[in-house]
Design a protein around this motif. Structure first.
Motif, short mmCIF file in Angstrom:
data_model
loop_
_atom_site.label_atom_id
_atom_site.label_comp_id
_atom_site.label_asym_id
_atom_site.label_seq_id
_atom_site.Cartn_x
_atom_site.Cartn_y
_atom_site.Cartn_z
N UNK A 34 4.07 -5.39 5.09
CA UNK A 34 5.43 -5.61 5.27
C UNK A 34 5.91 -4.60 6.50
N UNK A 35 6.64 -4.87 7.49
CA UNK A 35 6.82 -4.12 8.64
C UNK A 35 7.87 -3.06 7.89
N UNK A 36 7.74 -2.01 8.32
CA UNK A 36 8.48 -0.94 7.70
C UNK A 36 9.74 -0.85 8.70
N UNK B 163 10.36 -13.16 6.20
CA UNK B 163 10.96 -12.04 6.93
C UNK B 163 9.76 -11.25 7.72
N UNK B 164 9.85 -10.05 7.33
CA UNK B 164 8.88 -9.03 7.92
C UNK B 164 7.56 -9.10 7.28
N UNK B 165 7.55 -9.91 6.10
CA UNK B 165 6.14 -9.83 5.10
C UNK B 165 5.17 -10.81 5.78
N UNK B 166 3.89 -10.25 5.66
CA UNK B 166 2.77 -11.20 5.86
C UNK B 166 1.63 -11.11 4.70
N UNK C 245 -0.74 -3.41 1.08
CA UNK C 245 -1.18 -3.54 -0.40
C UNK C 245 -2.32 -4.34 -0.49
N UNK C 246 -3.38 -3.82 -1.04
CA UNK C 246 -4.69 -4.79 -1.44
C UNK C 246 -4.78 -5.04 -2.82
N UNK C 247 -5.06 -6.25 -3.32
CA UNK C 247 -5.42 -6.54 -4.60
C UNK C 247 -6.94 -7.38 -4.51
N UNK D 138 4.14 -1.54 -2.78
CA UNK D 138 5.38 -0.75 -3.50
C UNK D 138 4.78 0.86 -3.34
N UNK D 139 3.30 0.93 -3.58
CA UNK D 139 3.17 2.43 -3.49
C UNK D 139 2.94 2.98 -2.18
N UNK D 140 2.63 2.15 -1.42
CA UNK D 140 2.53 2.37 -0.07
C UNK D 140 3.79 2.73 0.79
N UNK D 141 4.71 2.15 0.16
CA UNK D 141 6.32 2.53 0.69
C UNK D 141 6.68 3.53 -0.03
N UNK D 142 6.39 4.06 -1.39
CA UNK D 142 6.65 5.01 -1.79
C UNK D 142 6.16 6.39 -1.23
#
Length: 569
Positions: free
Chosen positions: A445-447, A487-490, A531-533, A553-557
Motif C-alpha cells: 500500500x502506498x503510504x 486505490x493505492x493497494x497492489x 506485507x508477506x504471507x 498492518x504491522x508494517x504501518x504500525x
C-alpha cells in the motif's frame, strides 16, 4: 489472386509434363492391327466354339485401326488370324508382348487364344474382375501373349456398358507397363487435386460455418465420385460390377447438377426464389433420383436421357438466376458461367475420349484440364466473400480480445484488476496445494496516498501509481502475477516463492519506488508498506489474504516504509 494463378500454371505445366511422359511411352514400338474381322450378336450366351462353328462366315472385315461399338445391348466378337498375331509378335524380336484394347472404358473382354486344334486358353478382363484372374494387371483390357497354336484365329468377346471405340495393338510388355504407370500417376495427381479442393472447402466451412461451403463440398465430392467411378477405379480396386458402378456415377453426376443449382441460388442470394425457378430445381432433383432408378434397373438409354435433362436444367437454372441478379455485377456471373462451361466441356471431352481414345490423348488431357478449371473458377467466385468473412472474423476476434482484456485489466496501470486477480489467486493456490509447492503472497500500500492526492492532486497520484505498476512489472518473473487491488493497494502472487527470495523482491520494489518518486518533484517522494504471507496446508484464498493484510498492518504500525512478513511454513 496471384498465388492462385501461379498454382493454375503449375498444374498446367504438370499436365504438360505428364503428357510428354505419356508421349514418350507411346513412342516405343506399337504394332496396330489395321484389318480385323468383327461380328455383332444380340445373344450374349454364345461361347467361342459355337461362334467359330455357326458364324464363321458372318465376320466382317473392318478397315483402319479403330473399332466402334455403339450398342451396349450387343455382344461384339473379334477374330484375329494367328498368322497376323505372330507377325506382330515377331516385330519385337522375341520380347514378351501384350495384346491391348486401347480403351479403359470397356467393361468386359474375354480373350480366347488357340493352343491346339479345337482348344483355347481363356483369359478374362473385367473391371470387376480381381487382378489375379487377369492375364495382365492393368485397367486397359490387355492380355499377355503366350505360346499358342500357329493356325486358326484368336477371338475377343467385348461387352461395354456405354458406346466405346478402341483400337487393337501389340506392344512390348515393359514399354506398356511404363506407359500405364505414367498414365496412372497422372490420374492419381488429378484425383488428388479434386480431393484436396473438397478438403479445402470443408476447412472453410468449419472456419466460417457458412453453408455455402458445405454445398460446395458436396458438389465437389459428387464430381470426384463421378469421375473416379467412370474411369473404372471403383471396379478395378473394389471389384464392383459394372451395373453397381452405373448406379453410382450417373446419380453422382445428377446430384452434382442439383448441388450446383442450390449453390447458385445461395451464392446469388436469391432470398425470394420465383415459383417457376423453385419448380425447376425440384424437377431437377427428381431427375437425379430417376437416374438412380434407371441405372439400378439397367435402363441405360433412359439413364442417359436423365443425365442430359439434368445437365440442361442445371444450366438453365444457373442462367436464369444469373439474369435475375445481373445487377450485382458482371464478375460473379462471369465466373459462374465459366465454371459451368468448364464442367460441361469436361463432359464433352470425356465423351470424345471414350469414342476416339485410341487415336489421340488430346481429349483425355482436355477433359482433365476442364474438370480442374471448374472448381478453380468456383474458387475465384468465392474469394471475395471468403476474404471479407475472414476479415470480419478476425475483426470480431480482435474486438473480443480487446473486450476480454478490458474486463481483466486495470485501465490506468495495465495490471490485472481485483476480480480477475482473485480468480487467478484461487487457481494458483489450488495448484500449489495439489503439487505441495510453496507460494508467497505480497500485499502493498502506498503510504499516506490520500494525503498525497489531496496535497498534489489526483493527476500526480496517478503518475505515482503508474510508476509503481511499471516497476512491479520490471521486477516480476514470468510466472509471477500482479494486480491493482484497489486505490493505492497492489498485490503479487509468487508461485514457488521462498522467504528469502520473496523478501528480497519486496525490498527491491520498496527501495526502488522510494528512489524513483523523488523524480516526481520536490517533497513528492512517497513510500510503500508491504506485507508477506506464505501458503500453508489447508489454506483458502481468504485466509492467505487475511495473513498478508495483517503483515501489512504491522508494517504501518511499525512506522511504514518497511516490509513485514510471517515466518514461512
Amino acid at each position: 489472386m496471384r498465388k492462385l494463378l501461379a498454382f493454375i500454371l503449375i498444374g498446367v505445366l504438370g499436365l504438360s509434363n505428364g503428357n510428354s511422359r505419356a508421349s514418350a511411352a507411346e513412342k516405343k514400338p506399337v504394332s496396330y492391327f489395321k484389318d480385323v474381322e468383327v461380328l455383332f450378336l444380340q445373344d450374349h450366351t454364345f461361347g467361342v466354339f459355337e461362334v467359330a462353328r455357326r458364324y464363321a462366315g458372318d465376320f466382317q472385315p473392318i478397315s483402319g485401326k479403330g473399332i466402334r461399338f455403339w450398342n451396349p445391348e450387343e455382344s461384339l466378337w473379334i477374330r484375329i488370324p494367328m498368322s497376323k498375331l505372330r507377325e506382330a509378335q515377331e516385330a519385337f524380336f522375341g520380347e514378351s508382348t501384350v495384346l491391348i484394347l486401347w480403351n479403359e472404358y470397356v467393361s468386359v473382354v474375354d480373350f480366347f487364344l488357340p493352343v491346339a486344334p479345337g482348344e483355347f486358353k481363356h483369359w478374362v478382363h473385367g473391371l470387376d474382375t480381381p487382378v489375379e484372374r487377369r492375364s495382365f494387371p492393368s485397367r486397359y483390357p490387355s492380355f499377355r501373349l503366350e505360346d499358342g497354336y500357329d493356325e486358326g484365329y484368336a477371338y475377343l468377346n467385348v461387352s461395354s456398358a456405354i458406346p466405346v471405340a478402341f483400337g487393337l495393338a501389340v506392344q512390348e510388355e515393359q514399354g506398356f507397363q511404363g506407359m500405364f504407370v505414367d498414365y496412372l500417376t497422372q490420374y492419381m495427381a488429378f484425383f488428388s487435386f479434386l480431393a484436396a479442393l473438397a478438403l479445402t472447402y470443408l476447412f472453410f466451412y468449419f472456419m466460417t460455418g457458412d453453408w455455402g461451403y458445405f454445398i460446395v463440398v458436396l458438389r465437389q465430392l459428387m464430381t470426384f465420385v463421378f469421375l473416379f467411378a467412370f474411369h473404372g477405379y471403383l471396379q478395378y480396386y473394389f471389384h464392383l460390377s459394372p451395373r453397381i458402378v452405373d448406379a453410382i456415377y450417373w446419380p453422382a453426376l445428377g446430384l452434382h447438377c442439383v448441388m450446383t443449382s442450390f449453390f447458385g441460388k445461395y451464392l446469388l442470394q436469391l432470398d425470394i426464389v420465383p415459383k417457376w425457378l423453385r419448380k425447376l430445381i425440384f424437377v431437377q432433383t427428381l431427375t437425379a433420383a430417376s437416374m438412380i432408378i434407371f441405372a439400378l434397373s439397367g435402363l441405360r438409354q433412359l439413364t442417359g436421357i436423365a443425365v442430359v435433362l439434368s445437365a440442361l436444367m442445371e444450366v438453365a437454372s444457373i442462367t436464369f438466376m444469373g439474369i435475375i441478379k445481373l445487377r450485382q455485377g458482371y464478375r460473379l456471373i462471369l465466373f459462374c458461367v465459366l465454371s459451368r462451361i468448364s464442367f460441361l466441356l469436361g463432359l464433352v471431352f470425356l465423351l470424345l475420349n471414350v469414342l476416339f481414345v485410341w487415336s489421340t490423348h488430346a481429349f483425355e488431357y482436355l477433359s482433365m484440364f476442364s474438370f480442374l478449371l471448374d472448381p478453380i473458377f468456383l474458387a475465384l467466385m468465392m474469394i471475395p466473400g471468403t476474404r471479407s468473412r475472414f476479415e470480419n472474423y478476425f475483426s470480431i476476434e480482435q474486438q473480443s480480445l480487446c473486450y476480454e482484456s478490458l474486463g481483466q485489466r486495470d485501465g490506468m496501470t495495465g495490471l490485472y484488476n481485483k476480480a480477475y486477480f482473485l480468480a487467478l489467486l484461487d487457481e494458483n493456490l489450488q495448484a500449489a496445494l495439489l503439487a505441495k509447492k510453496q507460494l508467497a503472497f505480497i500485499m502493498m500500500d502506498v503510504d499516506y496516498f490520500q494525503k498525497f492526492n489531496d496535497l498534489w492532486g489526483y493527476p500526480e497520484g496517478d503518475k505515482a501509481l503508474f510508476s509503481l505498476a511499471k516497476l512491479i512489472r520490471q521486477c516480476l518473473r514470468e510466472s509471477d502475477i500482479a494486480a491493482r487491488y484497489g486505490g493505492g493497494e497492489f498485490a503479487i502472487i509468487l508461485p514457488g516463492g521462498t522467504l528469502p527470495s520473496s523478501v528480497l523482491m519486496a525490498e527491491r520494489i520498496r527501495q526502488t519506488f522510494e528512489k524513483q518518486t523523488y523524480m516526481l518533484g520536490k517533497d513528492k517522494a512517497v513510500t510503500l508498506s508491504l506485507g508477506l504471507a506464505f501458503l500453508r496446508a489447508g489454506d483458502t484464498v481468504a485466509m492467505l489474504i487475511q495473513r498478508a493484510g495483517e503483515a501489512l498492518d504491522r508494517a504501518k504500525v511499525n512506522g511504514r516504509n518497511r516490509t513485514e512478513f510471517e515466518v514461512a511454513p
